[in-house]
Design a protein around this motif. Sequence first.
Motif, PDB file in Angstrom:
ATOM      1  N   HIS A 216      52.989  55.975  36.396  1.00  0.00           N
ATOM      2  CA  HIS A 216      53.252  54.955  35.379  1.00  0.00           C
ATOM      3  C   HIS A 216      54.631  54.337  35.559  1.00  0.00           C
ATOM      4  O   HIS A 216      55.587  55.033  35.898  1.00  0.00           O
ATOM      5  CB  HIS A 216      53.149  55.574  33.981  1.00  0.00           C
ATOM      6  CG  HIS A 216      53.573  54.612  32.909  1.00  0.00           C
ATOM      7  ND1 HIS A 216      52.789  53.543  32.531  1.00  0.00           N
ATOM      8  CD2 HIS A 216      54.705  54.528  32.169  1.00  0.00           C
ATOM      9  CE1 HIS A 216      53.419  52.847  31.601  1.00  0.00           C
ATOM     10  NE2 HIS A 216      54.587  53.419  31.369  1.00  0.00           N
ATOM     11  N   PHE A 217      54.675  53.024  35.291  1.00  0.00           N
ATOM     12  CA  PHE A 217      55.958  52.319  35.257  1.00  0.00           C
ATOM     13  C   PHE A 217      55.636  50.987  34.614  1.00  0.00           C
ATOM     14  O   PHE A 217      55.145  50.097  35.281  1.00  0.00           O
ATOM     15  CB  PHE A 217      56.478  52.134  36.695  1.00  0.00           C
ATOM     16  CG  PHE A 217      57.978  52.068  36.777  1.00  0.00           C
ATOM     17  CD1 PHE A 217      58.719  53.218  36.982  1.00  0.00           C
ATOM     18  CD2 PHE A 217      58.645  50.851  36.627  1.00  0.00           C
ATOM     19  CE1 PHE A 217      60.104  53.159  37.045  1.00  0.00           C
ATOM     20  CE2 PHE A 217      60.023  50.794  36.701  1.00  0.00           C
ATOM     21  CZ  PHE A 217      60.759  51.946  36.908  1.00  0.00           C
ATOM     22  N   SER A 218      55.830  50.848  33.329  1.00  0.00           N
ATOM     23  CA  SER A 218      55.228  49.738  32.585  1.00  0.00           C
ATOM     24  C   SER A 218      55.431  48.373  33.244  1.00  0.00           C
ATOM     25  O   SER A 218      56.557  47.930  33.447  1.00  0.00           O
ATOM     26  CB  SER A 218      55.776  49.688  31.173  1.00  0.00           C
ATOM     27  OG  SER A 218      55.156  48.602  30.510  1.00  0.00           O
ATOM     28  N   ALA A 219      54.302  47.713  33.508  1.00  0.00           N
ATOM     29  CA  ALA A 219      54.366  46.380  34.108  1.00  0.00           C
ATOM     30  C   ALA A 219      54.834  45.329  33.109  1.00  0.00           C
ATOM     31  O   ALA A 219      55.144  44.204  33.494  1.00  0.00           O
ATOM     32  CB  ALA A 219      53.003  46.000  34.675  1.00  0.00           C
TER      33      ALA A 219
ATOM     34  N   GLY B 111      45.165  44.474  30.689  1.00  0.00           N
ATOM     35  CA  GLY B 111      45.251  45.373  29.530  1.00  0.00           C
ATOM     36  C   GLY B 111      44.496  46.660  29.836  1.00  0.00           C
ATOM     37  O   GLY B 111      44.123  46.918  30.988  1.00  0.00           O
ATOM     38  N   ASN B 112      44.261  47.445  28.790  1.00  0.00           N
ATOM     39  CA  ASN B 112      43.634  48.762  28.993  1.00  0.00           C
ATOM     40  C   ASN B 112      42.145  48.798  28.738  1.00  0.00           C
ATOM     41  O   ASN B 112      41.492  49.787  29.062  1.00  0.00           O
ATOM     42  CB  ASN B 112      44.256  49.786  28.035  1.00  0.00           C
ATOM     43  CG  ASN B 112      45.722  49.982  28.296  1.00  0.00           C
ATOM     44  OD1 ASN B 112      46.088  50.561  29.296  1.00  0.00           O
ATOM     45  ND2 ASN B 112      46.553  49.480  27.406  1.00  0.00           N
ATOM     46  N   SER B 113      41.615  47.781  28.087  1.00  0.00           N
ATOM     47  CA  SER B 113      40.218  47.865  27.653  1.00  0.00           C
ATOM     48  C   SER B 113      39.666  46.472  27.449  1.00  0.00           C
ATOM     49  O   SER B 113      40.413  45.475  27.484  1.00  0.00           O
ATOM     50  CB  SER B 113      40.141  48.618  26.321  1.00  0.00           C
ATOM     51  OG  SER B 113      40.785  47.837  25.324  1.00  0.00           O
TER      52      SER B 113
ATOM     53  N   GLY C  35      57.563  37.727  26.611  1.00  0.00           N
ATOM     54  CA  GLY C  35      57.514  38.435  25.334  1.00  0.00           C
ATOM     55  C   GLY C  35      56.354  38.032  24.450  1.00  0.00           C
ATOM     56  O   GLY C  35      56.071  38.678  23.446  1.00  0.00           O
ATOM     57  N   ALA C  36      55.647  36.932  24.815  1.00  0.00           N
ATOM     58  CA  ALA C  36      54.527  36.487  23.978  1.00  0.00           C
ATOM     59  C   ALA C  36      53.423  37.545  23.923  1.00  0.00           C
ATOM     60  O   ALA C  36      52.739  37.693  22.913  1.00  0.00           O
ATOM     61  CB  ALA C  36      53.967  35.172  24.506  1.00  0.00           C
ATOM     62  N   HIS C  37      53.261  38.281  25.015  1.00  0.00           N
ATOM     63  CA  HIS C  37      52.217  39.316  25.022  1.00  0.00           C
ATOM     64  C   HIS C  37      52.560  40.361  26.075  1.00  0.00           C
ATOM     65  O   HIS C  37      53.206  40.046  27.073  1.00  0.00           O
ATOM     66  CB  HIS C  37      50.849  38.689  25.317  1.00  0.00           C
ATOM     67  CG  HIS C  37      49.706  39.571  24.925  1.00  0.00           C
ATOM     68  ND1 HIS C  37      49.519  40.015  23.629  1.00  0.00           N
ATOM     69  CD2 HIS C  37      48.696  40.126  25.637  1.00  0.00           C
ATOM     70  CE1 HIS C  37      48.454  40.802  23.574  1.00  0.00           C
ATOM     71  NE2 HIS C  37      47.934  40.890  24.774  1.00  0.00           N
ATOM     72  N   GLY C  38      52.132  41.592  25.855  1.00  0.00           N
ATOM     73  CA  GLY C  38      52.396  42.661  26.820  1.00  0.00           C
ATOM     74  C   GLY C  38      51.773  43.951  26.359  1.00  0.00           C
ATOM     75  O   GLY C  38      51.077  43.985  25.332  1.00  0.00           O
ATOM     76  N   SER C  39      51.990  45.029  27.112  1.00  0.00           N
ATOM     77  CA  SER C  39      51.387  46.316  26.775  1.00  0.00           C
ATOM     78  C   SER C  39      52.090  47.395  27.582  1.00  0.00           C
ATOM     79  O   SER C  39      52.464  47.167  28.742  1.00  0.00           O
ATOM     80  CB  SER C  39      49.895  46.259  27.129  1.00  0.00           C
ATOM     81  OG  SER C  39      49.394  47.527  27.473  1.00  0.00           O
ATOM     82  N   THR C  40      52.281  48.565  26.991  1.00  0.00           N
ATOM     83  CA  THR C  40      52.944  49.651  27.718  1.00  0.00           C
ATOM     84  C   THR C  40      52.129  50.077  28.935  1.00  0.00           C
ATOM     85  O   THR C  40      52.637  50.193  30.045  1.00  0.00           O
ATOM     86  CB  THR C  40      53.134  50.868  26.796  1.00  0.00           C
ATOM     87  OG1 THR C  40      53.922  50.471  25.683  1.00  0.00           O
ATOM     88  CG2 THR C  40      53.831  52.010  27.532  1.00  0.00           C
ATOM     89  N   TYR C  41      50.835  50.329  28.707  1.00  0.00           N
ATOM     90  CA  TYR C  41      50.007  50.919  29.767  1.00  0.00           C
ATOM     91  C   TYR C  41      49.168  49.905  30.551  1.00  0.00           C
ATOM     92  O   TYR C  41      48.637  50.246  31.605  1.00  0.00           O
ATOM     93  CB  TYR C  41      49.022  51.923  29.170  1.00  0.00           C
ATOM     94  CG  TYR C  41      49.683  53.113  28.523  1.00  0.00           C
ATOM     95  CD1 TYR C  41      50.345  54.070  29.293  1.00  0.00           C
ATOM     96  CD2 TYR C  41      49.629  53.282  27.148  1.00  0.00           C
ATOM     97  CE1 TYR C  41      50.940  55.160  28.688  1.00  0.00           C
ATOM     98  CE2 TYR C  41      50.222  54.373  26.539  1.00  0.00           C
ATOM     99  CZ  TYR C  41      50.884  55.319  27.320  1.00  0.00           C
ATOM    100  OH  TYR C  41      51.470  56.392  26.722  1.00  0.00           O
ATOM    101  N   GLY C  42      48.959  48.703  29.995  1.00  0.00           N
ATOM    102  CA  GLY C  42      48.024  47.752  30.613  1.00  0.00           C
ATOM    103  C   GLY C  42      48.358  47.526  32.078  1.00  0.00           C
ATOM    104  O   GLY C  42      49.483  47.207  32.424  1.00  0.00           O
ATOM    105  N   GLY C  43      47.355  47.678  32.947  1.00  0.00           N
ATOM    106  CA  GLY C  43      47.588  47.514  34.370  1.00  0.00           C
ATOM    107  C   GLY C  43      48.326  48.690  34.960  1.00  0.00           C
ATOM    108  O   GLY C  43      49.062  48.566  35.947  1.00  0.00           O
ATOM    109  N   ASN C  44      48.095  49.846  34.363  1.00  0.00           N
ATOM    110  CA  ASN C  44      48.656  51.096  34.879  1.00  0.00           C
ATOM    111  C   ASN C  44      48.327  51.243  36.364  1.00  0.00           C
ATOM    112  O   ASN C  44      47.225  50.912  36.801  1.00  0.00           O
ATOM    113  CB  ASN C  44      48.031  52.226  34.037  1.00  0.00           C
ATOM    114  CG  ASN C  44      48.183  53.568  34.685  1.00  0.00           C
ATOM    115  OD1 ASN C  44      47.418  53.911  35.579  1.00  0.00           O
ATOM    116  ND2 ASN C  44      49.157  54.302  34.263  1.00  0.00           N
TER     117      ASN C  44
END
Length: 436
Positions: free
Chosen positions: A97-100, A131-133, A309-318
């Motif tokens: 992991h390394f947040s994208a 994203g994740n799902s 900054g408009a959108h993002g995710s910690t894990y998305g595209g892990n």
Amino acid sequence: MAQAPSRLAHARPVPHIVSEIPGPKARAHVAYDETWTSPSLPRAYPIVPVRGEGLTVEDIDGNLFLDFAAGIAVTSTGHSHPQVVAAIKEQAAELIHFSASDFYLPIYAQVCERLAGVAPIKGGRARTYLGNSGAEVVEASIKLARHATGRQNVVAFLGAFHGRTYGAVSLTASKAKYHAHFGPLLPGIYHAPYGTVEDLKWFDEVLFDKLVPASEVAAIIVEPIQGEGGYLVPEDGFMPGLRELCDRHGILLIADEIQSGVGRTGEMWAVDLWDVKPDILLTAKGIASGMPLGAMVARADLLEAWGAGAHGSTYGGNPVACAAAMATLDLIESGLVDNARVRGEQAMAGLRELAARHPGLVRDARGRGLMIGVEFDTAAHAEAVQRAAFQRGLLVLECGKTTVRMSPALTVRKDEMATALRIFGESVAEVAARGD
Ligand SMILES: Cc1ncc(COP(=O)(O)O)c(C=O)c1O
């Protein structure tokens, strides 16, 4: 080339029942599960899998099943395909992991480039958000559409399933229970009738005339083939008509290919069946063979209009999920799309014969490629056939009210399809013989 030894060495021919169904360990596990897990999970029947290989699944009692549900149309390359497993292992050993969202991940950008290359996006130039799902990228698409158009309203279809998070469930209209007691839902959502060219008149005659002007509609989100709603294939003119309608009114067309995409229909994307190019294409499920990954592939100009900054995710595209996606796409592009089409034709030929043998019970057999629905006369009969198939070692899953879906891995072999058709036929015959 020498074949790797099978982890399910006893897996030929499947299925193979060594214990009653469900067996003692499965029954004990179900009791344990019922103490600890959320009762909201809508379990279809008590399969308790512990191991999978290709289309074969072994349960906790050692029974072998032929999996025509594929984890709800997810394990596109079969269970634990060696190439996918190798890619996951290799990536996990390098970097998990390394947040994208905050940093730069090479494999993240590679998946985005790859998807932009295969997704038929209007105008041709695409960029991708991961994203994740499925539900997460549905959410992203609502935000992007509102942001890009400055309009608030989004139209989905009756019978649609887009997920369970608040925006996604507001778009969903396949079962009232998905909305019950959760209101207020996201405002600015309308639901249109699905599936025929005639239905498209509803937009001009009802929606834009009586409810909201077209100039205030940001997007129309559509499943090119409805999934949870019953594996419904629209009339041929429907998707092109929708594209034309969107173009006429400056509305974005979002294709939710979360279930229908990545080769399942015998085309890379179901929109390819009608040569339609959406502004935004959503994929998840089959894209990473079971690792959690969702993707929103969109017109580059739309994505370029929302800032950092408009959108993002910690894990998305892990990175591990991305590695699984790269291996999955390699496999899908090496003949699995064609296999989906050919095996789908085999299935439809068998199911049409079955329908002819049981005209009262089996009302329709439809689909494209390996997205196949068999409709029964009643919900009770669909449920009974699903259960009878499970007892015989074939995993299928209901959808809509009266339909049983078959969505096997795209690696399904001719003999596996023949076995599934035989067991499904026996299950239908058993239910027919009961005469209730
Ligand atoms: C067409 C479609 N969209 C969205 C979703 C939601 O995906 P997820 O369960 O990954 O959130 C699903 C899941 O079944 C689906 O079939």
